[in-house]
Design a protein around this motif. Structure first.
Motif, PDB file in Angstrom:
ATOM      1  N   LEU A 186     -62.102  11.861 -14.283  1.00  0.00           N
ATOM      2  CA  LEU A 186     -61.134  12.066 -13.207  1.00  0.00           C
ATOM      3  C   LEU A 186     -61.279  13.464 -12.611  1.00  0.00           C
ATOM      4  CD1 LEU A 186     -58.724  10.876 -11.644  1.00  0.00           C
ATOM      5  CD2 LEU A 186     -57.222  11.871 -13.391  1.00  0.00           C
ATOM      6  N   LEU A 187     -61.485  14.452 -13.476  1.00  0.00           N
ATOM      7  CA  LEU A 187     -61.668  15.824 -13.000  1.00  0.00           C
ATOM      8  C   LEU A 187     -62.960  15.957 -12.196  1.00  0.00           C
ATOM      9  CD1 LEU A 187     -60.840  18.813 -12.991  1.00  0.00           C
ATOM     10  CD2 LEU A 187     -62.081  19.069 -15.152  1.00  0.00           C
ATOM     11  N   VAL A 188     -64.039  15.385 -12.717  1.00  0.00           N
ATOM     12  CA  VAL A 188     -65.321  15.459 -12.011  1.00  0.00           C
ATOM     13  C   VAL A 188     -65.241  14.742 -10.671  1.00  0.00           C
ATOM     14  CG1 VAL A 188     -67.744  14.758 -12.087  1.00  0.00           C
ATOM     15  CG2 VAL A 188     -66.660  15.711 -14.127  1.00  0.00           C
ATOM     16  N   PHE A 189     -64.585  13.584 -10.662  1.00  0.00           N
ATOM     17  CA  PHE A 189     -64.443  12.847  -9.403  1.00  0.00           C
ATOM     18  C   PHE A 189     -63.632  13.642  -8.387  1.00  0.00           C
ATOM     19  CE2 PHE A 189     -61.635  10.159  -6.819  1.00  0.00           C
ATOM     20  CZ  PHE A 189     -62.585   9.559  -6.008  1.00  0.00           C
ATOM     21  N   ALA A 190     -62.552  14.277  -8.836  1.00  0.00           N
ATOM     22  CA  ALA A 190     -61.723  15.064  -7.923  1.00  0.00           C
ATOM     23  C   ALA A 190     -62.531  16.198  -7.301  1.00  0.00           C
ATOM     24  CB  ALA A 190     -60.508  15.618  -8.663  1.00  0.00           C
ATOM     25  N   LEU A 191     -63.320  16.881  -8.117  1.00  0.00           N
ATOM     26  CA  LEU A 191     -64.158  17.961  -7.597  1.00  0.00           C
ATOM     27  C   LEU A 191     -65.218  17.422  -6.634  1.00  0.00           C
ATOM     28  CD1 LEU A 191     -64.648  20.077 -10.851  1.00  0.00           C
ATOM     29  CD2 LEU A 191     -63.415  20.776  -8.795  1.00  0.00           C
ATOM     30  N   ALA A 192     -65.808  16.286  -6.993  1.00  0.00           N
ATOM     31  CA  ALA A 192     -66.824  15.697  -6.125  1.00  0.00           C
ATOM     32  C   ALA A 192     -66.219  15.251  -4.795  1.00  0.00           C
ATOM     33  CB  ALA A 192     -67.483  14.509  -6.833  1.00  0.00           C
ATOM     34  N   TRP A 193     -65.036  14.648  -4.855  1.00  0.00           N
ATOM     35  CA  TRP A 193     -64.373  14.178  -3.639  1.00  0.00           C
ATOM     36  C   TRP A 193     -63.973  15.358  -2.752  1.00  0.00           C
ATOM     37  CZ3 TRP A 193     -64.144   9.952  -0.974  1.00  0.00           C
ATOM     38  CH2 TRP A 193     -63.106   9.726  -0.064  1.00  0.00           C
TER      39      TRP A 193
END
Length: 306
Positions: A221-228
């Motif tokens: 979830l953290l990685v996705f948020a940063l990627a988004w």
């Protein structure tokens, strides 16, 4: 002075911690300490900072994370409440500053285009600094904090559009200034329409399922948020708007999900760490040698802006 960028970063962090502690002891915003460090260790001072590209990259990511978190805190309900106020105050202050700033620059003997550019530049508010101060004071979620953020975002977007229009005016197309203005208007309308339509579709059909799938793992979830956030920031810059606007929109698209508080909490520490490099970079980039050339104009404009 340092053999590797890693050693330089280690020294920067140590100096930031020590000087920051002094500023906190003096009850001053710690971000001021970081700016002072940038000036003191940059080209205008001791010249210790050599890893300019690395510091600039971390600074950009820090700004992206900050505006992404701000967008996370503004869901549709908040926008409905503060939107009209932010729009009216933002555009009103923008028009007031441009008109008076333009007249003031003409009185100082500048040409029309220079006066126009400086007048628009005067409308730039330091969104990053203000948001950081509101965050440190825990006032970002207050009514005045939300209105201030909306006010700043409206101004930033309006200024970006104004700068694009002035670029067309300075370099007209073959058909003249009218054709250039028409091209800019059509281009902006097309980009805005595509952006709004795409964001609406993604918020409605893609993000809810995608975020729910990513939320099965807190790390994902953290990685996705940063990627988004960084992805939409890069897309915003590529589309001719701003990286900050893209990051803000990225956060806003996730503001209506059930995971916004979890994402915001996990990104808080990353934001504070990366913004350290933004303020250091800001100090490093200050060129004090050119101040004397336009000192009188700078003083007059500073008094006006204040």
């Amino acid at each position: 002075m340092f053999d590797t960028p890693f050693a330089e970063f280690a020294a920067l962090l140590l100096v930031a911690a020590l000087v920051g502690a002094v500023f906190v002891r003096l009850r001053q915003p710690v971000l001021m300490a970081y700016i002072v460090i940038g000036i003191a260790l940059g080209p205008a001072g001791l010249g210790w900072v050599k890893a300019h590209d690395q510091v600039a990259l971390l600074a950009q990511i820090g700004v992206t994370v900050l505006l992404f978190i701000v967008g996370l805190k503004l869901d549709l309900q908040h926008v409905r409440h503060i939107g009209p106020v932010a729009l009216a105050t933002g555009l009103g202050q923008l028009a007031f500053t441009i008109v008076l700033g333009f007249g003031l620059m003409l009185l100082l003997g500048k040409d029309v285009m220079t006066a126009l550019y400086v007048a628009v530049a005067l409308t730039f508010s330091s969104t990053i600094i203000i948001v950081k101060l509101l965050t440190d004071k825990r006032e970002l979620d207050s009514l005045h904090g939300r209105i201030a953020v909306g006010f700043l975002i409206v101004q930033d977007l309006a200024v970006v559009l104004a700068m694009m229009a002035m670029s067309a005016l300075r370099t007209p197309a073959d058909g003249g200034a009218t054709a250039a203005w028409t091209d800019v208007a059509v281009s902006l309308a097309t980009r805005l329409s595509l952006a709004v339509g795409l964001i609406a579709l993604v918020m409605r059909w893609v993000l809810p399922r995608l975020v729910a799938a990513m939320a099965r793992s807190q790390e994902l979830l953290l990685v996705f948020a940063l990627a988004w956030g960084t992805g939409l920031a890069a897309l915003g810059a590529w589309a001719g708007f701003s990286m900050e606007a893209g990051a803000f929109v990225a956060g806003f698209t996730l503001a209506s999900t059930h995971y916004r508080d979890a994402i915001s909490a996990r990104l808080g520490g990353i934001r504070d760490f990366l913004l350290l490099f933004f303020f250091i970079h800001l100090g490093v980039e200050l060129d004090l040698t050119t101040l004397g050339q336009e000192l009188s104009s700078a003083l007059v404009l500073s008094v006006f802006a204040y």
